[in-house]
Design a protein around this motif. Structure first.
Motif, PDB file in Angstrom:
ATOM      1  N   TYR A  77      10.118  54.137   2.730  1.00 27.59           N
ATOM      2  CA  TYR A  77      10.945  52.946   2.945  1.00 27.59           C
ATOM      3  C   TYR A  77      10.727  52.365   4.339  1.00 27.59           C
ATOM      4  CZ  TYR A  77      13.662  53.125  -1.372  1.00 27.59           C
ATOM      5  OH  TYR A  77      14.055  53.072  -2.691  1.00 27.59           O
ATOM      6  N   LYS A  78      10.526  53.206   5.319  1.00 26.33           N
ATOM      7  CA  LYS A  78      10.328  52.731   6.692  1.00 26.33           C
ATOM      8  C   LYS A  78       9.029  51.945   6.791  1.00 26.33           C
ATOM      9  CE  LYS A  78      10.388  54.369  11.457  1.00 26.33           C
ATOM     10  NZ  LYS A  78      10.496  55.555  12.341  1.00 26.33           N
ATOM     11  N   GLU A  79       7.942  52.479   6.156  1.00 22.80           N
ATOM     12  CA  GLU A  79       6.664  51.768   6.183  1.00 22.80           C
ATOM     13  C   GLU A  79       6.777  50.421   5.475  1.00 22.80           C
ATOM     14  OE1 GLU A  79       3.986  54.456   4.350  1.00 22.80           O
ATOM     15  OE2 GLU A  79       3.949  55.888   6.044  1.00 22.80           O
ATOM     16  N   LYS A  80       7.481  50.426   4.327  1.00 18.80           N
ATOM     17  CA  LYS A  80       7.649  49.176   3.589  1.00 18.80           C
ATOM     18  C   LYS A  80       8.453  48.154   4.395  1.00 18.80           C
ATOM     19  CE  LYS A  80       8.890  47.507  -1.011  1.00 18.80           C
ATOM     20  NZ  LYS A  80       9.441  47.885  -2.349  1.00 18.80           N
ATOM     21  N   MET A  81       9.503  48.621   5.111  1.00 17.93           N
ATOM     22  CA  MET A  81      10.325  47.727   5.934  1.00 17.93           C
ATOM     23  C   MET A  81       9.502  47.125   7.062  1.00 17.93           C
ATOM     24  SD  MET A  81      13.245  46.351   6.363  1.00 17.93           S
ATOM     25  CE  MET A  81      14.256  47.315   5.276  1.00 17.93           C
ATOM     26  N   ASN A  82       8.646  47.944   7.692  1.00 19.58           N
ATOM     27  CA  ASN A  82       7.802  47.432   8.783  1.00 19.58           C
ATOM     28  C   ASN A  82       6.843  46.373   8.264  1.00 19.58           C
ATOM     29  OD1 ASN A  82       9.008  49.114  10.643  1.00 19.58           O
ATOM     30  ND2 ASN A  82       7.554  50.788  10.333  1.00 19.58           N
ATOM     31  N   GLU A  83       6.297  46.604   7.050  1.00 22.06           N
ATOM     32  CA  GLU A  83       5.387  45.631   6.460  1.00 22.06           C
ATOM     33  C   GLU A  83       6.100  44.305   6.191  1.00 22.06           C
ATOM     34  OE1 GLU A  83       2.627  45.075   2.429  1.00 22.06           O
ATOM     35  OE2 GLU A  83       3.667  46.973   2.822  1.00 22.06           O
ATOM     36  N   LEU A  84       7.355  44.395   5.650  1.00 20.16           N
ATOM     37  CA  LEU A  84       8.125  43.174   5.380  1.00 20.16           C
ATOM     38  C   LEU A  84       8.478  42.437   6.665  1.00 20.16           C
ATOM     39  CD1 LEU A  84      10.530  44.464   2.571  1.00 20.16           C
ATOM     40  CD2 LEU A  84       8.620  42.886   2.302  1.00 20.16           C
ATOM     41  N   MET A  85       8.793  43.166   7.707  1.00 11.87           N
ATOM     42  CA  MET A  85       9.105  42.538   9.001  1.00 11.87           C
ATOM     43  C   MET A  85       7.905  41.771   9.526  1.00 11.87           C
ATOM     44  SD  MET A  85      12.244  43.206  10.231  1.00 11.87           S
ATOM     45  CE  MET A  85      12.100  43.361  11.988  1.00 11.87           C
ATOM     46  N   ALA A  86       6.700  42.363   9.396  1.00 12.97           N
ATOM     47  CA  ALA A  86       5.485  41.699   9.877  1.00 12.97           C
ATOM     48  C   ALA A  86       5.219  40.428   9.083  1.00 12.97           C
ATOM     49  CB  ALA A  86       4.293  42.668   9.770  1.00 12.97           C
ATOM     50  N   ARG A  87       5.403  40.499   7.755  1.00 13.29           N
ATOM     51  CA  ARG A  87       5.179  39.318   6.918  1.00 13.29           C
ATOM     52  C   ARG A  87       6.205  38.224   7.237  1.00 13.29           C
ATOM     53  NH1 ARG A  87       4.811  41.332   0.848  1.00 13.29           N
ATOM     54  NH2 ARG A  87       4.589  39.066   0.554  1.00 13.29           N
ATOM     55  N   ASN A  88       7.447  38.621   7.499  1.00 11.61           N
ATOM     56  CA  ASN A  88       8.486  37.646   7.851  1.00 11.61           C
ATOM     57  C   ASN A  88       8.160  36.943   9.169  1.00 11.61           C
ATOM     58  OD1 ASN A  88      11.274  36.513   7.499  1.00 11.61           O
ATOM     59  ND2 ASN A  88      11.542  37.565   9.451  1.00 11.61           N
ATOM     60  N   GLN A  89       7.638  37.698  10.133  1.00 11.84           N
ATOM     61  CA  GLN A  89       7.281  37.106  11.418  1.00 11.84           C
ATOM     62  C   GLN A  89       6.147  36.108  11.246  1.00 11.84           C
ATOM     63  OE1 GLN A  89       8.906  37.556  14.282  1.00 11.84           O
ATOM     64  NE2 GLN A  89       7.549  36.070  15.254  1.00 11.84           N
ATOM     65  N   GLN A  90       5.182  36.463  10.395  1.00  9.60           N
ATOM     66  CA  GLN A  90       4.060  35.572  10.134  1.00  9.60           C
ATOM     67  C   GLN A  90       4.530  34.277   9.458  1.00  9.60           C
ATOM     68  OE1 GLN A  90       1.085  37.328   7.649  1.00  9.60           O
ATOM     69  NE2 GLN A  90      -0.363  35.629   7.838  1.00  9.60           N
ATOM     70  N   SER A  91       5.456  34.412   8.488  1.00  6.48           N
ATOM     71  CA  SER A  91       5.994  33.222   7.805  1.00  6.48           C
ATOM     72  C   SER A  91       6.753  32.328   8.767  1.00  6.48           C
ATOM     73  CB  SER A  91       6.910  33.651   6.656  1.00  6.48           C
ATOM     74  OG  SER A  91       6.201  34.418   5.714  1.00  6.48           O
ATOM     75  N   PHE A  92       7.519  32.936   9.662  1.00 11.46           N
ATOM     76  CA  PHE A  92       8.290  32.156  10.631  1.00 11.46           C
ATOM     77  C   PHE A  92       7.365  31.372  11.550  1.00 11.46           C
ATOM     78  CE2 PHE A  92      10.502  31.829  14.737  1.00 11.46           C
ATOM     79  CZ  PHE A  92      11.599  31.076  14.330  1.00 11.46           C
ATOM     80  N   THR A  93       6.251  32.011  11.971  1.00 13.43           N
ATOM     81  CA  THR A  93       5.288  31.335  12.856  1.00 13.43           C
ATOM     82  C   THR A  93       4.658  30.145  12.137  1.00 13.43           C
ATOM     83  OG1 THR A  93       4.830  33.455  13.939  1.00 13.43           O
ATOM     84  CG2 THR A  93       3.237  31.685  14.275  1.00 13.43           C
TER      85      THR A  93
END
Length: 710
Positions: A77-93
């Motif tokens: 779950y931690k790895e999946k959460m980190n992946e989602l956080m990275a994708r969210n940051q990319q979408s925001f940019t």
């Protein structure tokens, strides 16, 4: 075999061991002490402990497996959460970048639009001016060739053209362009009248779309207000059929017309306001004036009822009309209502007070007429100067002299029916006052009504009756049994005043509770109550004196000296005088209990008992007692004590117990008198009191009893 299910919550170790011992052969209580085998129980415990150790190991292994699985899942779950956080940051940019590009393009578009507008506006204006010049040329030559000015179905377009030309023509010199100006003005009025006619026709046909188009065009013409007036007049035609239902008809009309106004006119608030002004100042005001003028001078009661009803219904109607668009003036309808009722509301309280005064006087006079009683209206009640008339003999006397015929004996001159009628009238008056008075005059108007109620009910009715009846209470030396109907006066006064106080709290208090006049009214009510209590206390005191006086008369006429100086053994339980007095005492006591209530009855009965005791004490002092006469006196005292005990007062029971002890001195042997006088009951009395009773003994001198007090 031990299992994990044995340890499910709730787990009680003591119960677990007891259950294990019970299941083990030789471990329970079955068979008594002989059936118990400790060695077998020990072996079973050791075996079970080994099983528990094995079970503990298994549970430990299972727990370790679960912890390992939990750790693995947590890492996933931690790895999946980190992946989602990275994708969210990319979408925001990417979103920020897109927003910047949109803002850039929008800026360019706005700039381009400004440039196009700067070029297009002068071009459009030039084209419009050129077109207007062509139309002006037609008016100048007086030959109309354009489709807009000749086609009767394009009247709105022609109206716009003519309106613009009319504005231009006003700036032209009159002498040079007199002809063309007159033709433009004529065309202006022609089109204006035509549009108004078409608007009426569209209104009659219910064509709101065409009405809206014509109203929009006419809004720039001088006859626009005439168009609105015509619309209102047509809407109100045949809208009112029954004066009885005028308020419902007004609301129904506004509800119906409001929808049309909202669809047709660009300023519906103005049109709705004009419609309501026409209704209120016309039909509604006429209805109100007609209704009130019919009874204003001839029937004040009907006038006040009509005023209250009409004003209430108008207020209710105004509240219902607030759902329609009325503009920014929140007091618009209130001003219209005030315009209708102002003259009536300004004089309301004068009419109300005069009507109440006349009504209360009429109710009072009707009551006194039914009693064949004439009351001097202008005499102050406190003076007790009333006119008592015997109409059947045509004889009228003033005052309450003993030798003058009067018709008040046995009559309380108090009427609950009268009080209820007066209170009902004032209750309705308070209700009208609440609705018809403004916020600034409400408390003052309510106080005027309250003062009138106090004067007519409390002073002129209750106060008059109390003072009048108190004059007819017999004196304490009456030769006949007194008629103490004043107790009825007290009872009825209490009932009526309770009704008065209930109206004060239920009806008046909500009107003045938050004003400065509340304390004034509360103090006035308190003063009236205290004044009545003083008068009632004085009357009740005279009643007690009359009752005790009549008992004295009974004892004086029926009590014989031989009753207590006899040498014969008593052949009855009490003397005749005692029986008569006790019967009268109980009669008056029951009369008091029926007439009084609360603390009043306790206070009056206690005072009644004290005076009864004092009378008996003085009565026994008038006789000389033989031994057998003293026995008869003891019998009488027993009856008197029974009467006193019925008053249910510990204080009075103590008084009569002391009187009984004093009468015992009449029969105690001489050698025991000193001991009795120093006993618990008589030791608290002054020595002269027991001495006065001992002096009443027939053997006082022969037995030389005076030496006891030497």
């Amino acid at each position: 075999m031990a299992s994990a299910e044995l340890f499910d919550d709730p787990f009680d170790p003591q119960e677990y061991v007891e259950r294990l011992a019970w299941r083990t052969p030789g471990g329970g209580t079955k068979g008594g002490s002989r059936g118990f085998d400790p060695h077998m129980l020990r072996d079973e415990f050791i075996a079970h402990i080994d099983e528990l150790k094995i079970l503990d190991g298994k549970i430990q292994q299972r727990a370790e497996k679960l912890e390992a699985a939990l750790g693995k899942e947590s890492r996933s779950y931690k790895e999946k959460m980190n992946e989602l956080m990275a994708r969210n940051q990319q979408s925001f940019t990417q979103f920020q970048s897109l927003e910047d590009r949109i803002n850039y393009v929008a800026t360019k578009v706005v700039h381009l639009g400004d440039q196009l507008e700067g070029v297009n506006i002068p071009r459009t204006r030039a084209a419009e001016a050129h077109q207007l010049m062509k139309y002006f040329g037609e008016f100048l030559s007086d030959e109309f060739t354009s489709e807009e000015l000749t086609n009767p179905y394009r009247v709105c377009e022609a109206a716009e053209i003519v309106h613009k030309l009319h504005l231009i023509a006003q700036e032209l010199p009159f002498q040079r362009f007199e002809g063309v100006k007159s033709r433009i003005v004529a065309k202006y009025h022609e089109i204006e009248e035509k549009m108004k006619d078409e608007f009426k026709e569209a209104h009659a046909n219910g064509d709101t779309k065409k009405m809206r188009e014509l109203a929009t065009t006419l809004s720039s013409f001088q006859g626009y207000q005439q168009c609105i007036d015509s619309f209102i007049e047509e809407s109100m035609r045949d809208a009112f059929y029954s004066n009885a239902e005028i308020f419902d008809e007004i609301f129904a009309l506004c509800q119906k017309v409001s929808r049309v106004i909202d669809e047709v006119f660009s300023s519906p608030e103005q049109v709705t306001g004009k419609l309501l002004t026409r209704i209120y100042q016309g039909h509604l005001k006429g209805h109100v004036d007609k209704k009130l003028s019919e009874s204003r001078t001839t029937d004040p009661e009907k006038y006040l009822q009509n005023l209250f009803t009409l004003y209430s219904k108008t207020q209710e109607l105004s509240q219902r009309l607030t759902q329609f668009k009325l503009g920014s003036d929140s007091n618009f309808i209130a001003k219209l209502t005030n315009g209708i009722f102002k003259s009536y509301l300004d004089s309301y309280v004068k009419v109300e007070v005069k009507f109440l005064k006349d009504k209360a006087t009429m109710i009072s006079q009707r009551f006194y007429d039914s009693k064949d009683h004439v009351k001097r209206q202008n005499a102050p009640v406190s003076s007790l100067k009333a006119v008592i008339a015997d109409k059947s003999r045509g004889h009228i006397t003033f005052g309450l002299s003993s030798n003058a015929p009067n018709n008040v004996k046995g009559e309380t001159f108090l009427s609950q029916e009268l009080a209820i009628n007066v209170l009902q009238e004032t209750k309705m008056a308070f209700g009208r006052c609440r609705v018809l008075s403004s916020a600034s005059t409400l408390s003052n108007n309510a106080v005027e009504i309250f003062n009138l109620l106090v004067d007519h009910l409390c002073n002129q009715h209750i106060g008059y009756a109390i003072e009048l009846c108190s004059q007819n209470i017999p004196s304490s030396d009456s030769k006949t049994e007194p008629d103490l109907y004043f107790f009825d006066v007290a009872q009825q006064t209490n009932i009526i005043f309770h009704l008065f106080e209930k109206q004060f709290s239920d009806t008046l208090l909500p009107l003045i509770g938050s004003s400065s006049r509340y304390n004034e009214c509360a103090q006035k009510k308190k003063g009236v109550r205290e004044e009545m209590e003083v008068k009632l206390d004085a009357g009740l005191d005279k009643c007690l004196n009359a009752a005790i006086g009549w008992m004295k008369t009974i004892l004086k006429t029926e009590q014989k000296k031989s009753d207590y100086s006899t040498e014969k053994t008593p052949d009855r339980q009490c003397t005749q005088a005692c029986g008569t007095v006790c019967a009268y005492f109980k009669k008056i006591m029951e009369y008091m209990r029926k007439s009084l209530d609360g603390n009043n009855v306790d206070a009056v009965l206690t005072e009644y008992g004290k005076r009864f005791h004092r009378m008996l004490f003085e009565h026994f002092q008038q006789f000389r007692f033989t031994f057998l006469g003293g026995m008869m006196a003891i019998c009488d005292i027993k009856r008197y004590r029974e009467c006193a005990s019925s008053l249910e007062s510990p204080f009075l029971e103590d008084l009569f117990e002391s009187l009984h002890s004093l009468c015992n001195l009449l029969i105690v042997a001489p050698e025991n008198l000193r001991e009795v006088c120093t006993g618990e009951r008589l030791s608290n009395l002054d020595r002269s009191v027991p001495h006065s009773f001992i002096q009443l003994r027939s053997d006082y001198r022969s037995a030389r009893l005076d030496r006891l007090f030497a």
